[in-house]
Design an enzyme around this catalytic site. Structure first.
Site, PDB file in Angstrom:
ATOM      1  N   GLY A  57       0.834  -1.201   0.000  1.00  0.00           N
ATOM      2  CA  GLY A  57       0.000   0.000   0.000  1.00  0.00           C
ATOM      3  C   GLY A  57       0.861   1.240   0.000  1.00  0.00           C
ATOM      4  O   GLY A  57       2.062   1.165   0.246  1.00  0.00           O
ATOM      5  N   CYS A  84       5.295  -6.260   1.344  1.00  0.00           N
ATOM      6  CA  CYS A  84       5.696  -4.853   1.250  1.00  0.00           C
ATOM      7  C   CYS A  84       5.152  -4.047   2.429  1.00  0.00           C
ATOM      8  O   CYS A  84       5.553  -4.286   3.562  1.00  0.00           O
ATOM      9  CB  CYS A  84       5.256  -4.289  -0.100  1.00  0.00           C
ATOM     10  SG  CYS A  84       6.120  -2.770  -0.499  1.00  0.00           S
ATOM     11  N   TYR A  85       4.178  -3.124   2.226  1.00  0.00           N
ATOM     12  CA  TYR A  85       3.633  -2.385   3.373  1.00  0.00           C
ATOM     13  C   TYR A  85       3.092  -3.365   4.413  1.00  0.00           C
ATOM     14  O   TYR A  85       3.230  -3.147   5.627  1.00  0.00           O
ATOM     15  CB  TYR A  85       2.527  -1.434   2.904  1.00  0.00           C
ATOM     16  CG  TYR A  85       1.819  -0.735   4.056  1.00  0.00           C
ATOM     17  CD1 TYR A  85       2.440   0.315   4.730  1.00  0.00           C
ATOM     18  CD2 TYR A  85       0.561  -1.141   4.477  1.00  0.00           C
ATOM     19  CE1 TYR A  85       1.809   0.941   5.802  1.00  0.00           C
ATOM     20  CE2 TYR A  85      -0.069  -0.518   5.544  1.00  0.00           C
ATOM     21  CZ  TYR A  85       0.561   0.524   6.204  1.00  0.00           C
ATOM     22  OH  TYR A  85      -0.054   1.134   7.263  1.00  0.00           O
ATOM     23  N   HIS A 175       7.438  -8.134  -4.174  1.00  0.00           N
ATOM     24  CA  HIS A 175       6.083  -8.512  -4.611  1.00  0.00           C
ATOM     25  C   HIS A 175       6.092  -9.862  -5.336  1.00  0.00           C
ATOM     26  O   HIS A 175       6.471  -9.916  -6.509  1.00  0.00           O
ATOM     27  CB  HIS A 175       5.519  -7.430  -5.534  1.00  0.00           C
ATOM     28  CG  HIS A 175       5.214  -6.165  -4.807  1.00  0.00           C
ATOM     29  ND1 HIS A 175       4.005  -5.934  -4.202  1.00  0.00           N
ATOM     30  CD2 HIS A 175       5.985  -5.080  -4.539  1.00  0.00           C
ATOM     31  CE1 HIS A 175       4.021  -4.754  -3.611  1.00  0.00           C
ATOM     32  NE2 HIS A 175       5.219  -4.216  -3.793  1.00  0.00           N
ATOM     33  N   GLU A 177       3.598 -11.402  -6.422  1.00  0.00           N
ATOM     34  CA  GLU A 177       2.457 -11.502  -7.336  1.00  0.00           C
ATOM     35  C   GLU A 177       2.753 -10.983  -8.737  1.00  0.00           C
ATOM     36  O   GLU A 177       1.989 -11.243  -9.657  1.00  0.00           O
ATOM     37  CB  GLU A 177       1.238 -10.776  -6.734  1.00  0.00           C
ATOM     38  CG  GLU A 177       1.347  -9.252  -6.597  1.00  0.00           C
ATOM     39  CD  GLU A 177       2.092  -8.779  -5.337  1.00  0.00           C
ATOM     40  OE1 GLU A 177       2.843  -9.579  -4.755  1.00  0.00           O
ATOM     41  OE2 GLU A 177       1.927  -7.601  -4.974  1.00  0.00           O
ATOM     42  N   SER A 229     -24.628  -3.679 -23.124  1.00  0.00           N
ATOM     43  CA  SER A 229     -23.974  -2.632 -23.913  1.00  0.00           C
ATOM     44  C   SER A 229     -23.465  -3.158 -25.247  1.00  0.00           C
ATOM     45  O   SER A 229     -23.070  -2.394 -26.112  1.00  0.00           O
ATOM     46  CB  SER A 229     -22.790  -2.097 -23.118  1.00  0.00           C
ATOM     47  OG  SER A 229     -21.803  -3.112 -23.019  1.00  0.00           O
ATOM     48  N   GLY A 231     -20.909  -5.247 -25.085  1.00  0.00           N
ATOM     49  CA  GLY A 231     -19.576  -5.701 -24.695  1.00  0.00           C
ATOM     50  C   GLY A 231     -19.601  -7.031 -23.957  1.00  0.00           C
ATOM     51  O   GLY A 231     -20.674  -7.562 -23.646  1.00  0.00           O
ATOM     52  N   VAL A 232     -18.404  -7.550 -23.673  1.00  0.00           N
ATOM     53  CA  VAL A 232     -18.254  -8.857 -23.037  1.00  0.00           C
ATOM     54  C   VAL A 232     -18.827  -8.860 -21.615  1.00  0.00           C
ATOM     55  O   VAL A 232     -19.555  -9.775 -21.232  1.00  0.00           O
ATOM     56  CB  VAL A 232     -16.743  -9.206 -22.897  1.00  0.00           C
ATOM     57  CG1 VAL A 232     -16.543 -10.601 -22.368  1.00  0.00           C
ATOM     58  CG2 VAL A 232     -16.030  -9.010 -24.199  1.00  0.00           C
ATOM     59  N   ASP A 233     -18.472  -7.841 -20.835  1.00  0.00           N
ATOM     60  CA  ASP A 233     -18.766  -7.879 -19.410  1.00  0.00           C
ATOM     61  C   ASP A 233     -20.272  -7.916 -19.129  1.00  0.00           C
ATOM     62  O   ASP A 233     -20.745  -8.745 -18.350  1.00  0.00           O
ATOM     63  CB  ASP A 233     -18.141  -6.672 -18.692  1.00  0.00           C
ATOM     64  CG  ASP A 233     -16.683  -6.499 -19.054  1.00  0.00           C
ATOM     65  OD1 ASP A 233     -16.082  -7.482 -19.521  1.00  0.00           O
ATOM     66  OD2 ASP A 233     -16.151  -5.396 -18.888  1.00  0.00           O
ATOM     67  N   LYS A 374     -10.589  -9.384 -16.912  1.00  0.00           N
ATOM     68  CA  LYS A 374     -11.188  -9.561 -18.239  1.00  0.00           C
ATOM     69  C   LYS A 374     -11.015 -10.987 -18.784  1.00  0.00           C
ATOM     70  O   LYS A 374     -11.975 -11.590 -19.250  1.00  0.00           O
ATOM     71  CB  LYS A 374     -10.524  -8.569 -19.195  1.00  0.00           C
ATOM     72  CG  LYS A 374     -11.230  -8.384 -20.497  1.00  0.00           C
ATOM     73  CD  LYS A 374     -12.298  -7.367 -20.314  1.00  0.00           C
ATOM     74  CE  LYS A 374     -12.916  -6.843 -21.554  1.00  0.00           C
ATOM     75  NZ  LYS A 374     -13.889  -5.793 -21.207  1.00  0.00           N
TER      76      LYS A 374
END
Ligand code: XMP
Length: 518
Positions: A57, A84-85, A175, A177, A229, A231-233, A374
């Site tokens: 963070g 990290c933080y 990190h 990740e 819309s 779109g995919v989502d 996504k």
């Protein structure tokens, strides 16, 4: 949700990488739940986590104002991984000393492992390996009982642990990740599998099943509205909700007249097989075009379009009468921008089109994709048997072609752009490049140039072609399309689209350019 899976909680202290931690854990087939750092102990306990990760963070434990959090989690007897933080927070609370690093460290560092057990199990540690650092503070003095398990040239305490009875704390200054950290995935797997004892049972199929049950429970016999819309989502969110509540769902697609060629029809076709689904296509093109008449300023265009959407959805909801839920295809990257503790990316996207909708309409939100990225949404869409041409469709902005027509939007200019855009996409597909690109499209410029066609002088419009590669739309590189493709595109557009006599290719990256031109 998902009590049948072992879960890891990620406490979000505002890192831009929190989403990536969650994703890596999911890739290990373990369920993860992101909670804001301020989550109460009660909320954390209710999730019955087998482990807790403290994210990084932007804060510093050396400052007076720091995010509030329930430090009692440290005494719960659940393994903790501080990143990290998160590491500095553990050190600070457990009696260590944290100070400003002599040199801030961003980017690659070489990690030397001192203790090859636990977190570093199964990793070739004979030689240092690269890890990704991003910090200004560092641990100066170990908290009592902790041992150093890895170091770098600039961080003598780059990783530490305390294992004592039920106390199991592991901390990393780097990190794990991010892809730049070699062995990062293995380190996280060691934490979730070996240290926390999680079973790898989480799959997209199990996520789908659990989310469908969750929607059923929430909605009961209520009615649900979904704005499609194109779109995919929104399509995946709608298909999932349909699986959960069937005919209680009404999907509305507002055709604002600013969609791409045949887009509205394709959408209708994709949902046509959904037995009994209430699907409404609202043709509002003339309303949108009237509202946009002579408007040139890009921000005004966006605002007008946003307002029209809200007005039309309100009318649709009113028409339905007793609707009480709204489905939105909000993704994880959108969520984190709004909930993070003073997250660094808090205000990056101002353009989320349906943002203003729910509070005014007093609808309860259903956001079944809010934990996903996504590509995970695409995988979910596959589970739901949505067609590939919908799932792998390039992103398309809410304000549609209006922000790809520089200057005023008129029916003639829309028709020109729609044709040019269709040619761009057709040829890119033909070359097998569609899926390599984040987006490809045509833009109609507000200028005319002189040309010669046959023996005639022409004075006509210019089309710009934009094609970019990107991972998340936040940064983008212009695509190095093959010259033969560019040539074919230009020839076809100039020959087939009346009113266009010149085609140019946009070679700007983002930043400093944006992907869209307006
Ligand atoms: P820019 O142009 O900001 O775009 O580099 C980044 C990504 O966001 C999309 N975009 C939008 N999406 N509503 C949306 O839903 C909008 O108003 C909007 N404006 C831009 C753009 O297509 C690209 O993928």
């Amino acid at each position: 949700m998902e009590s049948c899976h072992d879960s890891i909680i990620i406490l979000d202290f505002g890192s831009q990488y929190t989403q990536l931690i969650a994703r890596r854990i999911r890739e290990s087939h373990v369920h993860s739940i992101i909670l804001p750092a301020s989550a109460t102990l009660e909320t954390i306990r209710a999730c019955q986590p087998k482990g807790i990760v403290f994210s990084g963070g932007p804060a510093s434990v050396t400052e007076t104002v720091t995010p509030s959090w329930s430090s009692e989690v440290l005494t719960e007897g659940v393994p903790v991984l501080g990143i990290c933080y998160g590491m500095q927070l553990v050190a600070h609370h457990m009696g260590g000393q944290v100070g400003k690093a002599a040199r801030r460290e961003f980017g690659r560092a070489e990690l030397t492992v001192l203790d090859p057990s636990d977190l570093f199990q199964g990793i070739a540690v004979e030689r240092p390996f690269p890890v990704w650092m991003s910090h200004g503070d560092r641990i100066e003095t170990l908290p009592p009982g902790f041992t150093i398990i890895a170091q770098t040239a600039n961080s003598p305490i780059a990783a530490m642990k305390l294992v004592n009875g039920s106390k199991r704390f592991y901390c990393l200054q780097f990190h794990p990740e991010v892809v730049h950290t070699t062995n990062g995935t293995r380190i996280l797997k060691n934490f979730v599998y070996d240290i926390c004892g999680c079973q790898p049972t989480w799959t997209m199929g199990s996520f789908l099943k659990a989310t469908v049950e969750d929607i059923q429970k929430r909605v009961g016999t209520g009615r649900v509205l979904c704005a499609l819309s194109g779109g995919v989502d929104s399509a995946v969110a709608a298909a999932m909700t349909y699986r959960a509540v069937g005919k209680q769902l009404t999907c509305v697609c507002i055709d604002n007249g600013l969609l791409r060629k045949e887009e509205a029809a394709q959408l209708q076709k994709a949902f046509a097989s959904y037995d009994g689904l209430n699907f409404r296509m609202v043709d509002a093109s003339s309303e949108f075009l009237t509202a946009l008449a002579r408007v040139v300023d890009p921000e005004r265009k966006r605002k007008i379009i946003g307002r029209q959407f809200i007005k039309l959805f309100e009318a649709e909801a009113k028409r339905m009468g007793d609707v009480s839920f709204l489905v939105q295809g909000t993704l994880y990257p959108d969520v984190i921008e709004s909930v993070s503790f003073k997250g660094p990316s808090a205000t990056i996207k101002t353009h989320h089109n349906v943002g203003g909708l729910p509070s005014r309409m007093k609808l309860k939100l259903i956001e079944p994709l809010r934990e996903l990225f996504k590509d995970e949404v695409r995988a979910l869409g596959k589970e739901l048997s949505l067609p590939d041409d919908l799932l792998f469709r390039h992103p398309f902005p809410g304000p549609g072609l209006a922000i790809r027509i520089l200057g005023a939007v008129t029916p003639e200019r829309l028709a020109m752009l729609r044709e040019a855009d269709a040619i761009v996409l057709q040829e890119i597909r033909q070359f097998g490049l569609y899926r390599d690109l984040w987006q490809a499209f045509a833009v109609l410029l507000p200028i005319r140039t002189v040309g010669v066609m046959g023996d005639q002088r022409t004075y006509e419009h210019v089309v710009a072609v934009r094609a970019v590669k990107s991972v998340d739309g936040m940064t983008a590189d212009w695509a190095k399309l093959p010259h033969e493709l560019l040539e074919t595109l230009a020839n076809r557009i100039i020959n087939e689209v009346n009113g266009v006599n010149r085609v140019v290719y946009d070679i700007s990256s983002k930043p400093p350019g944006t992907i869209e031109w307006e």
